[in-house]
Design an enzyme around this catalytic site. Structure first.
Site, PDB file in Angstrom:
ATOM      1  N   PHE A 178       0.806  -1.218   0.000  1.00 26.17           N
ATOM      2  CA  PHE A 178       0.000   0.000   0.000  1.00 26.17           C
ATOM      3  C   PHE A 178       0.841   1.270   0.000  1.00 26.17           C
ATOM      4  O   PHE A 178       0.369   2.340  -0.389  1.00 26.17           O
ATOM      5  CB  PHE A 178      -0.968  -0.002   1.193  1.00 26.17           C
ATOM      6  CG  PHE A 178      -0.366   0.411   2.510  1.00 26.17           C
ATOM      7  CD1 PHE A 178      -0.514   1.714   2.978  1.00 26.17           C
ATOM      8  CD2 PHE A 178       0.326  -0.499   3.295  1.00 26.17           C
ATOM      9  CE1 PHE A 178       0.022   2.100   4.198  1.00 26.17           C
ATOM     10  CE2 PHE A 178       0.863  -0.123   4.512  1.00 26.17           C
ATOM     11  CZ  PHE A 178       0.719   1.180   4.969  1.00 26.17           C
ATOM     12  N   LYS A 179       2.107   1.153   0.403  1.00 31.20           N
ATOM     13  CA  LYS A 179       2.965   2.338   0.438  1.00 31.20           C
ATOM     14  C   LYS A 179       3.156   2.948  -0.963  1.00 31.20           C
ATOM     15  O   LYS A 179       3.473   4.132  -1.090  1.00 31.20           O
ATOM     16  CB  LYS A 179       4.330   1.988   1.026  1.00 31.20           C
ATOM     17  CG  LYS A 179       4.294   1.270   2.378  1.00 31.20           C
ATOM     18  CD  LYS A 179       3.754   2.160   3.471  1.00 31.20           C
ATOM     19  CE  LYS A 179       3.652   1.434   4.798  1.00 31.20           C
ATOM     20  NZ  LYS A 179       4.916   1.210   5.454  1.00 31.20           N
ATOM     21  N   ASP A 180       2.937   2.153  -2.004  1.00 37.39           N
ATOM     22  CA  ASP A 180       3.095   2.673  -3.369  1.00 37.39           C
ATOM     23  C   ASP A 180       2.113   3.809  -3.665  1.00 37.39           C
ATOM     24  O   ASP A 180       2.415   4.701  -4.466  1.00 37.39           O
ATOM     25  CB  ASP A 180       2.878   1.551  -4.396  1.00 37.39           C
ATOM     26  CG  ASP A 180       4.022   0.557  -4.430  1.00 37.39           C
ATOM     27  OD1 ASP A 180       5.177   0.986  -4.289  1.00 37.39           O
ATOM     28  OD2 ASP A 180       3.752  -0.650  -4.597  1.00 37.39           O
ATOM     29  N   LEU A 226       3.901   6.908  -2.100  1.00 45.12           N
ATOM     30  CA  LEU A 226       5.306   7.172  -2.416  1.00 45.12           C
ATOM     31  C   LEU A 226       5.575   7.345  -3.903  1.00 45.12           C
ATOM     32  O   LEU A 226       6.531   8.028  -4.285  1.00 45.12           O
ATOM     33  CB  LEU A 226       6.181   6.081  -1.811  1.00 45.12           C
ATOM     34  CG  LEU A 226       6.273   6.216  -0.285  1.00 45.12           C
ATOM     35  CD1 LEU A 226       6.818   4.956   0.356  1.00 45.12           C
ATOM     36  CD2 LEU A 226       7.136   7.408   0.094  1.00 45.12           C
ATOM     37  N   THR A 240       7.840   0.415   3.347  1.00 42.91           N
ATOM     38  CA  THR A 240       8.074   1.814   3.002  1.00 42.91           C
ATOM     39  C   THR A 240       9.353   1.977   2.190  1.00 42.91           C
ATOM     40  O   THR A 240       9.401   2.734   1.220  1.00 42.91           O
ATOM     41  CB  THR A 240       8.152   2.692   4.270  1.00 42.91           C
ATOM     42  OG1 THR A 240       6.874   2.724   4.885  1.00 42.91           O
ATOM     43  CG2 THR A 240       8.577   4.111   3.936  1.00 42.91           C
TER      44      THR A 240
END
Length: 466
Positions: free
Chosen positions: A112-114, A117, A145
């Site tokens: 989900f960090k995509d 970021l 992350t």
């Protein structure tokens, strides 16, 4: 849009670009909007048919204002989500009559960090170019992350990136997603310690940047950077509008260690999205669960679990919630955080705690119950959940309301956590074709002790080489 620090004066405001580039406020606090944009039920209804990229623009443009031109912002958004491998970007999967999974792992690093970021890297590059600056990204990761930040920043001509991860405390896939990126501006550092140690080194480095040569600055990519939270607000709106909002209220169950992902849901609720409940799902490192259950936000020994991305004992973004609960009183939060820093304990008065319990539920799962959830879910639906997602699904099962649609956030692809999948007695999914050779690629990272001096020396040594 103006921003204030959780530890500062309300009159000391910043613009979006300042917040984007600073990450952490000078007083050690975290930036939050001075006021939230409001979305009426009529406006939320209009969002129901938008694509994910279109929705992203509608949600985040009020936070950005005129600090970034509209065409630049739209291009950054479109480019960020074009790299995802599902046309819906964040597809919903139905598990039973009233429970859904929001799949947030279709980005380039399968986590989900995509979502944040990919966008953050592009916005940073634009802001630095506009200001004629170069910067050093410094971040800590409990697993996901780091890879997402590296993927978002490795092509930047204005950024060098240093990512700290706890040595031998991330999965093999997570580590290799970081350490096999051999770009000249990418630096992976394994720290002899846990994630909290890595996070503290990052915070201390930001607090005193005098070790850097003139003209260079540190930039944050951890969720202390408001832009991360801003981008994550979008998928709450996306899921809720697909399931009937604003006519229907939705409950979300969120696997979380650093409180950033679920805090984004809190922001969405504050903007007008009809969220009935936000469920905090944790593993055995349960400081957040203990707070919501017993008003006990206190440090304990960090445990290594099958869900390593949540092996966190100090939840940085929790400070943002405390700030809201205390009426945006920066002096109060400054004192509370100083107390926590000194003795590792934090309690709030009963009225504020009861208010927090009205907004949030919580549930904690240990390794055995995580594996049991993964196995049972597969037997019932043929769906394989990663161990973090499993904590969210188990919390759904325990705390969900039978009359309200409940969405569990699926935060990572199960292939990244083969140990948990194997212990649940299931076959590990194959790596995507684009990563099929990941486990044989050359790695490059440095091992450092848990020392601020060692970290600063390492960064300076790199700077001198270029």
């Amino acid at each position: 849009m103006k921003y204030i620090s959780t530890r500062g004066k309300k009159t000391n405001t910043k613009r979006f670009q300042e917040v984007l580039l600073k990450g952490l406020a000078d007083d050690g606090g975290l930036f939050v909007p001075e006021a939230l944009p409001q979305f009426s039920p009529e406006k939320i209804s209009e969002l129901q048919t938008l694509s994910y990229a279109e929705l992203t623009y509608e949600i985040i443009h009020p936070f950005v204002g005129d600090d970034i031109p509209k065409d630049v912002l739209k291009t950054a958004i479109n480019d960020s989500y074009a790299a995802f491998n599902h046309p819906a970007v964040a597809p919903l999967r139905q598990l039973d009559t009233n429970t859904w999974v929001l799949e947030l792992f279709h980005g380039p690093t399968l986590a989900f960090k995509d979502f944040a970021l990919q966008l953050l890297g592009r916005l940073l590059d634009y802001a630095l170019e506009e200001n004629g600056q170069r910067a050093i990204v410094l971040g800590a990761t409990s697993g996901d992350t780091g890879a997402a930040a590296i993927e978002g920043c490795r092509h930047s001509k204005n950024l060098d990136i240093f990512i700290l991860h706890p040595h031998n405390r991330v999965s093999d896939v997570q580590r290799r997603q970081m350490t096999t990126v051999l770009a000249q501006n990418v630096h992976n550092i394994a720290i002899e310690g846990n994630f909290d140690d890595c996070q503290e080194l990052v915070k201390q480095s930001f607090a005193d940047q005098s070790f850097l040569p003139e003209g260079l600055r540190l930039v944050a990519v951890n969720s202390i950077n408001w832009t991360r939270i801003m981008a994550q607000v979008v998928y709450y709106f996306y899921a809720a509008t697909r399931l009937g909002a604003p006519q229907k209220s939705i409950t979300f169950s969120v696997p979380t260690g650093n409180f950033g992902d679920i805090y984004a849901g809190f922001i969405a609720r504050g903007m007008g999205l009809p969220i009935e409940k936000l469920i905090v799902a944790t593993n055995q490192n349960d400081i957040l669960h203990r707070f919501f259950q017993n008003n006990d936000y206190s440090k304990k020994a960090l445990q290594q679990t099958l869900s390593p991305s949540m092996d966190i004992m100090v939840s940085s973004n929790f400070e943002r919630l405390l700030f809201d609960l205390h009426g945006n009183e920066g002096d109060t939060i400054s004192k509370l955080m100083a107390q926590f820093q000194q003795n590792g304990q934090l309690h709030v008065n009963d009225k504020i705690w009861q208010q927090a319990k009205q907004l949030f539920g919580s549930y904690s799962s240990d390794n055995n119950s995580i594996c049991e959830t993964i196995k049972t879910l597969y037997q019932q639906t043929a769906y394989i959940a990663d161990p973090h997602t499993a904590t969210g699904i188990r919390a759904c099962n325990e705390l969900g309301n039978a009359t309200t649609a409940t969405v569990a956030l699926a935060t990572a692809h199960p292939v990244k956590f083969s140990d948990a999948i194997t212990k649940a007695g299931l076959p590990v999914p194959a790596l995507p074709e684009s990563m099929s050779d990941l486990l044989t690629r050359t790695e490059n990272y440095r091992l450092l002790g848990n020392s601020l001096h060692a970290l600063k020396t390492d960064i300076c040594a790199y700077i001198k080489q270029y």
